[in-house]
Design a protein around this motif. Structure first.
Motif, PDB file in Angstrom:
ATOM      1  N   GLU A 186     -50.852 -21.991  87.633  1.00 26.15           N
ATOM      2  CA  GLU A 186     -51.545 -20.724  87.848  1.00 26.15           C
ATOM      3  C   GLU A 186     -51.631 -19.923  86.539  1.00 26.15           C
ATOM      4  O   GLU A 186     -52.670 -19.317  86.239  1.00 26.15           O
ATOM      5  CB  GLU A 186     -50.817 -19.897  88.919  1.00 26.15           C
ATOM      6  N   ALA A 187     -50.550 -19.941  85.742  1.00 24.91           N
ATOM      7  CA  ALA A 187     -50.581 -19.243  84.453  1.00 24.91           C
ATOM      8  C   ALA A 187     -51.608 -19.877  83.525  1.00 24.91           C
ATOM      9  O   ALA A 187     -52.362 -19.178  82.834  1.00 24.91           O
ATOM     10  CB  ALA A 187     -49.190 -19.270  83.816  1.00 24.91           C
ATOM     11  N   PHE A 188     -51.658 -21.197  83.507  1.00 17.90           N
ATOM     12  CA  PHE A 188     -52.627 -21.903  82.667  1.00 17.90           C
ATOM     13  C   PHE A 188     -54.057 -21.597  83.113  1.00 17.90           C
ATOM     14  O   PHE A 188     -54.951 -21.384  82.287  1.00 17.90           O
ATOM     15  CB  PHE A 188     -52.365 -23.409  82.730  1.00 17.90           C
ATOM     16  N   ARG A 189     -54.265 -21.557  84.434  1.00 19.86           N
ATOM     17  CA  ARG A 189     -55.607 -21.272  84.957  1.00 19.86           C
ATOM     18  C   ARG A 189     -56.060 -19.883  84.529  1.00 19.86           C
ATOM     19  O   ARG A 189     -57.226 -19.674  84.138  1.00 19.86           O
ATOM     20  CB  ARG A 189     -55.597 -21.390  86.482  1.00 19.86           C
ATOM     21  N   ARG A 190     -55.163 -18.914  84.598  1.00 20.49           N
ATOM     22  CA  ARG A 190     -55.513 -17.553  84.209  1.00 20.49           C
ATOM     23  C   ARG A 190     -55.804 -17.469  82.711  1.00 20.49           C
ATOM     24  O   ARG A 190     -56.699 -16.739  82.284  1.00 20.49           O
ATOM     25  CB  ARG A 190     -54.382 -16.591  84.580  1.00 20.49           C
ATOM     26  N   GLN A 191     -55.038 -18.211  81.903  1.00 13.87           N
ATOM     27  CA  GLN A 191     -55.285 -18.206  80.461  1.00 13.87           C
ATOM     28  C   GLN A 191     -56.664 -18.785  80.151  1.00 13.87           C
ATOM     29  O   GLN A 191     -57.380 -18.276  79.285  1.00 13.87           O
ATOM     30  CB  GLN A 191     -54.208 -19.026  79.742  1.00 13.87           C
ATOM     31  N   LYS A 192     -57.034 -19.842  80.870  1.00 11.03           N
ATOM     32  CA  LYS A 192     -58.338 -20.453  80.628  1.00 11.03           C
ATOM     33  C   LYS A 192     -59.458 -19.508  81.042  1.00 11.03           C
ATOM     34  O   LYS A 192     -60.495 -19.415  80.373  1.00 11.03           O
ATOM     35  CB  LYS A 192     -58.446 -21.770  81.393  1.00 11.03           C
ATOM     36  N   GLU A 193     -59.246 -18.798  82.151  1.00  6.99           N
ATOM     37  CA  GLU A 193     -60.237 -17.821  82.597  1.00  6.99           C
ATOM     38  C   GLU A 193     -60.414 -16.722  81.551  1.00  6.99           C
ATOM     39  O   GLU A 193     -61.533 -16.290  81.259  1.00  6.99           O
ATOM     40  CB  GLU A 193     -59.801 -17.228  83.927  1.00  6.99           C
ATOM     41  N   ALA A 194     -59.286 -16.270  80.982  1.00  9.41           N
ATOM     42  CA  ALA A 194     -59.361 -15.248  79.938  1.00  9.41           C
ATOM     43  C   ALA A 194     -60.088 -15.785  78.712  1.00  9.41           C
ATOM     44  O   ALA A 194     -60.914 -15.093  78.102  1.00  9.41           O
ATOM     45  CB  ALA A 194     -57.955 -14.781  79.559  1.00  9.41           C
ATOM     46  N   ALA A 195     -59.800 -17.045  78.349  1.00 10.79           N
ATOM     47  CA  ALA A 195     -60.405 -17.628  77.148  1.00 10.79           C
ATOM     48  C   ALA A 195     -61.922 -17.725  77.266  1.00 10.79           C
ATOM     49  O   ALA A 195     -62.625 -17.667  76.253  1.00 10.79           O
ATOM     50  CB  ALA A 195     -59.808 -19.011  76.887  1.00 10.79           C
ATOM     51  N   SER A 196     -62.430 -17.836  78.488  1.00 10.24           N
ATOM     52  CA  SER A 196     -63.871 -17.942  78.653  1.00 10.24           C
ATOM     53  C   SER A 196     -64.586 -16.650  78.253  1.00 10.24           C
ATOM     54  O   SER A 196     -65.802 -16.636  78.053  1.00 10.24           O
ATOM     55  CB  SER A 196     -64.211 -18.283  80.112  1.00 10.24           C
ATOM     56  N   ASN A 197     -63.817 -15.566  78.122  1.00  8.85           N
ATOM     57  CA  ASN A 197     -64.406 -14.281  77.735  1.00  8.85           C
ATOM     58  C   ASN A 197     -64.159 -13.930  76.268  1.00  8.85           C
ATOM     59  O   ASN A 197     -64.544 -12.844  75.833  1.00  8.85           O
ATOM     60  CB  ASN A 197     -63.838 -13.163  78.619  1.00  8.85           C
ATOM     61  N   TYR A 198     -63.498 -14.827  75.535  1.00  4.97           N
ATOM     62  CA  TYR A 198     -63.158 -14.509  74.140  1.00  4.97           C
ATOM     63  C   TYR A 198     -64.391 -14.127  73.326  1.00  4.97           C
ATOM     64  O   TYR A 198     -64.392 -13.139  72.596  1.00  4.97           O
ATOM     65  CB  TYR A 198     -62.473 -15.707  73.481  1.00  4.97           C
ATOM     66  N   ALA A 199     -65.453 -14.954  73.411  1.00  3.50           N
ATOM     67  CA  ALA A 199     -66.608 -14.761  72.533  1.00  3.50           C
ATOM     68  C   ALA A 199     -67.266 -13.408  72.767  1.00  3.50           C
ATOM     69  O   ALA A 199     -67.573 -12.675  71.824  1.00  3.50           O
ATOM     70  CB  ALA A 199     -67.613 -15.892  72.733  1.00  3.50           C
ATOM     71  N   SER A 200     -67.481 -13.052  74.043  1.00  4.55           N
ATOM     72  CA  SER A 200     -68.158 -11.787  74.331  1.00  4.55           C
ATOM     73  C   SER A 200     -67.298 -10.593  73.938  1.00  4.55           C
ATOM     74  O   SER A 200     -67.804  -9.594  73.410  1.00  4.55           O
ATOM     75  CB  SER A 200     -68.525 -11.714  75.820  1.00  4.55           C
ATOM     76  N   VAL A 201     -65.982 -10.695  74.165  1.00  4.53           N
ATOM     77  CA  VAL A 201     -65.087  -9.601  73.773  1.00  4.53           C
ATOM     78  C   VAL A 201     -65.073  -9.448  72.258  1.00  4.53           C
ATOM     79  O   VAL A 201     -65.123  -8.340  71.723  1.00  4.53           O
ATOM     80  CB  VAL A 201     -63.660  -9.852  74.308  1.00  4.53           C
ATOM     81  N   TRP A 202     -65.034 -10.581  71.563  1.00  3.99           N
ATOM     82  CA  TRP A 202     -64.990 -10.536  70.102  1.00  3.99           C
ATOM     83  C   TRP A 202     -66.259  -9.912  69.531  1.00  3.99           C
ATOM     84  O   TRP A 202     -66.215  -9.084  68.616  1.00  3.99           O
ATOM     85  CB  TRP A 202     -64.785 -11.946  69.563  1.00  3.99           C
ATOM     86  N   ARG A 203     -67.410 -10.275  70.081  1.00  5.84           N
ATOM     87  CA  ARG A 203     -68.669  -9.683  69.611  1.00  5.84           C
ATOM     88  C   ARG A 203     -68.687  -8.173  69.844  1.00  5.84           C
ATOM     89  O   ARG A 203     -69.136  -7.412  68.994  1.00  5.84           O
ATOM     90  CB  ARG A 203     -69.863 -10.347  70.309  1.00  5.84           C
ATOM     91  N   ARG A 204     -68.159  -7.760  70.998  1.00  2.54           N
ATOM     92  CA  ARG A 204     -68.128  -6.330  71.301  1.00  2.54           C
ATOM     93  C   ARG A 204     -67.188  -5.582  70.351  1.00  2.54           C
ATOM     94  O   ARG A 204     -67.494  -4.478  69.895  1.00  2.54           O
ATOM     95  CB  ARG A 204     -67.703  -6.120  72.756  1.00  2.54           C
ATOM     96  N   LEU A 205     -66.047  -6.193  70.054  1.00  2.43           N
ATOM     97  CA  LEU A 205     -65.103  -5.561  69.129  1.00  2.43           C
ATOM     98  C   LEU A 205     -65.715  -5.400  67.736  1.00  2.43           C
ATOM     99  O   LEU A 205     -65.525  -4.378  67.070  1.00  2.43           O
ATOM    100  CB  LEU A 205     -63.821  -6.398  69.041  1.00  2.43           C
ATOM    101  N   LEU A 206     -66.429  -6.425  67.303  1.00  2.00           N
ATOM    102  CA  LEU A 206     -67.031  -6.366  65.971  1.00  2.00           C
ATOM    103  C   LEU A 206     -68.191  -5.383  65.906  1.00  2.00           C
ATOM    104  O   LEU A 206     -68.364  -4.669  64.923  1.00  2.00           O
ATOM    105  CB  LEU A 206     -67.527  -7.748  65.551  1.00  2.00           C
ATOM    106  N   ALA A 207     -69.007  -5.345  66.945  1.00  4.14           N
ATOM    107  CA  ALA A 207     -70.205  -4.520  66.911  1.00  4.14           C
ATOM    108  C   ALA A 207     -69.868  -3.046  66.846  1.00  4.14           C
ATOM    109  O   ALA A 207     -70.630  -2.249  66.282  1.00  4.14           O
ATOM    110  CB  ALA A 207     -71.079  -4.814  68.124  1.00  4.14           C
ATOM    111  N   GLY A 208     -68.719  -2.639  67.401  1.00  7.79           N
ATOM    112  CA  GLY A 208     -68.339  -1.233  67.429  1.00  7.79           C
ATOM    113  C   GLY A 208     -68.151  -0.598  66.070  1.00  7.79           C
ATOM    114  O   GLY A 208     -68.886   0.303  65.699  1.00  7.79           O
ATOM    115  N   PRO A 209     -67.215  -0.986  65.235  1.00  9.48           N
ATOM    116  CA  PRO A 209     -66.107  -1.858  65.653  1.00  9.48           C
ATOM    117  C   PRO A 209     -65.100  -1.094  66.503  1.00  9.48           C
ATOM    118  O   PRO A 209     -65.059   0.139  66.451  1.00  9.48           O
ATOM    119  CB  PRO A 209     -65.484  -2.281  64.324  1.00  9.48           C
ATOM    120  N   ASP A 210     -64.305  -1.807  67.287  1.00 11.03           N
ATOM    121  CA  ASP A 210     -63.280  -1.190  68.105  1.00 11.03           C
ATOM    122  C   ASP A 210     -62.283  -0.442  67.211  1.00 11.03           C
ATOM    123  O   ASP A 210     -61.904  -0.939  66.147  1.00 11.03           O
ATOM    124  CB  ASP A 210     -62.552  -2.283  68.907  1.00 11.03           C
ATOM    125  N   PRO A 211     -61.835   0.756  67.604  1.00 10.77           N
ATOM    126  CA  PRO A 211     -60.902   1.520  66.764  1.00 10.77           C
ATOM    127  C   PRO A 211     -59.634   0.755  66.404  1.00 10.77           C
ATOM    128  O   PRO A 211     -59.126   0.878  65.290  1.00 10.77           O
ATOM    129  CB  PRO A 211     -60.583   2.749  67.633  1.00 10.77           C
TER     130      PRO A 211
END
Length: 392
Positions: A186-211
């Motif tokens: 279950e922990a591994f499954r949740r980590q993989k689910e989180a990893a699927s959002n890495y790219a979009s989160v990273w783009r959002r952090l850069l575009a801001g950029p996040d404080p």
């Protein structure tokens, strides 16, 4: 008739005095050397020389064919080993392959066995690589794998601990091995689910950029050069790293595919979850990200007396140290409250005043020094969408 001499008896006593975990780790090291030297040339030799030895070290009665059942028949097929409790009822299936052959085809064959039998844990191995599966999980075969080992590449102590968790005879009998497998899956499954959002989160952090990202970048530049950059100058640089597609979303798709690649910031867990540390499968939660950072360094410093020294030599800023023998070397020329540092085993001091991405970076560096794999042996969740977990 063989009568052991004094030296032989002394050797036996010394071996028996070693903790079981140490003996098991040494057995894995010995097997790894044999595998690397080509001592096991066939599936049969791997089965007899590697698998049986591992099972013996884990407490299984390898000569009781009702408990460690070889060539266990399932329908019209046979699996190499069924580890049974009670006798004759499989709790773990182990499929053995030639070196390099524990692949997708082996996974398919193993899962066919499991579907017929309803077994809680399945293991596919070629002696060197070990894959642990939860057959009752969801998704593809790969998605049901919750742990993986390589006897040659991985630390022997880690390999021993992993095998103990899922294959120890007493833990299988009590059901704790199955429960641990379910938790880790279950922990591994949740980590993989989180990893699927890495790219979009990273783009959002850069575009801001996040404080927080801007703060981390500015702090690291200051550490390296002694001069903290102006915020707008740093922000312009970060936005450029996102590439034209992030800075100007209206441009063509063709340009989006040619943007510069950047390394993702680890963001395991949900933003509302508390800071947490998963260390070799054991999960702990904390109130702050600083506590996660401290917990990682305390564990590694306790396991290895030379860890802090090696870390301090490999990772430091230009004008400050991240780990030092003297607290004053952590923030030279700056006044920081005592809460911005923490005393580690061996008389070392750890700086804890970082942005949350900075704390994650320190953990990455600690894993590299300790020979652990970040994201597998050590997983941290420090929310990056708020200042929760940041020290004053």
């Amino acid at each position: 008739m063989f009568r052991p001499g004094p030296q032989h008896s002394m050797h036996i006593r010394r071996e028996s005095l070693k903790p079981m975990s140490q003996r098991f780790a040494e057995a894995i090291e010995d097997l790894a050397k044999g595998i690397g030297a080509g001592s096991f040339r066939s599936e049969a030799e791997i089965s007899q020389g590697v698998i049986k030895r591992i099972l013996h070290e884990l407490g299984w009665p390898v000569f009781n064919v009702q408990v460690v059942a070889p060539e266990f028949k399932i329908g019209t097929r046979k699996v190499d080993y069924a580890l049974c409790h009670p006798a004759g009822k499989p709790s773990v299936l182990v499929e053995v392959k030639d070196l390099g052959k524990a692949d997708n085809r082996g996974q398919k064959q193993l899962f066919e066995y499991c579907f017929h039998q309803g077994v809680p844990i399945a293991v596919l191995t070629d002696g060197r690589e070990w894959s642990f599966f939860l057959p009752s999980g969801q998704g593809s075969y790969e998605e049901r794998r919750f742990a993986r080992l390589d006897f040659i590449e991985d630390d022997a102590r880690h390999a021993a601990e992993t095998c103990e968790k899922y294959l120890n005879f007493d833990r299988v009998k009590s059901g704790e091995a199955r429960r641990q497998a379910e938790r880790d899956y279950e922990a591994f499954r949740r980590q993989k689910e989180a990893a699927s959002n890495y790219a979009s989160v990273w783009r959002r952090l850069l575009a801001g950029p996040d404080p927080l990202l801007l703060d981390l970048f500015s702090e690291e530049v200051g550490n390296e050069t002694g001069v903290r950059p102006e915020p707008e100058s740093a922000a312009r640089f970060i936005r450029r790293q996102a590439g034209a597609a992030v800075a100007s979303p209206g441009k063509s798709k063709r340009k989006r595919t040619t943007r510069r690649k950047v390394a993702p910031v680890p963001a395991p867990g949900g933003s509302d979850d508390p800071p947490s540390l998963t260390f070799r499968g054991e999960i702990e939660t904390f109130k702050t990200g600083a506590e996660v950072l401290v917990a990682v360094f305390e564990k590694l410093a306790s396991l290895d007396p030379d860890f802090c020294k090696r870390y301090s030599e490999r990772h430091r800023g230009k004008v400050r140290l991240y780990v030092a023998k003297s607290r004053g070397h952590l923030y030279p020329g700056r006044h920081r409250p005592t809460s911005s540092s923490h005393r580690l085993p061996g008389g070392w001091w750890l700086a804890t005043h970082y942005s949350n991405p900075g704390k994650v970076q320190r953990v990455r560096e600690a894993c590299e020094v300790a020979g652990l794999k970040f994201g597998r042996d050590v997983i941290v969740h420090i929310p990056v969408g708020s200042r929760k977990g940041r020290t004053p």
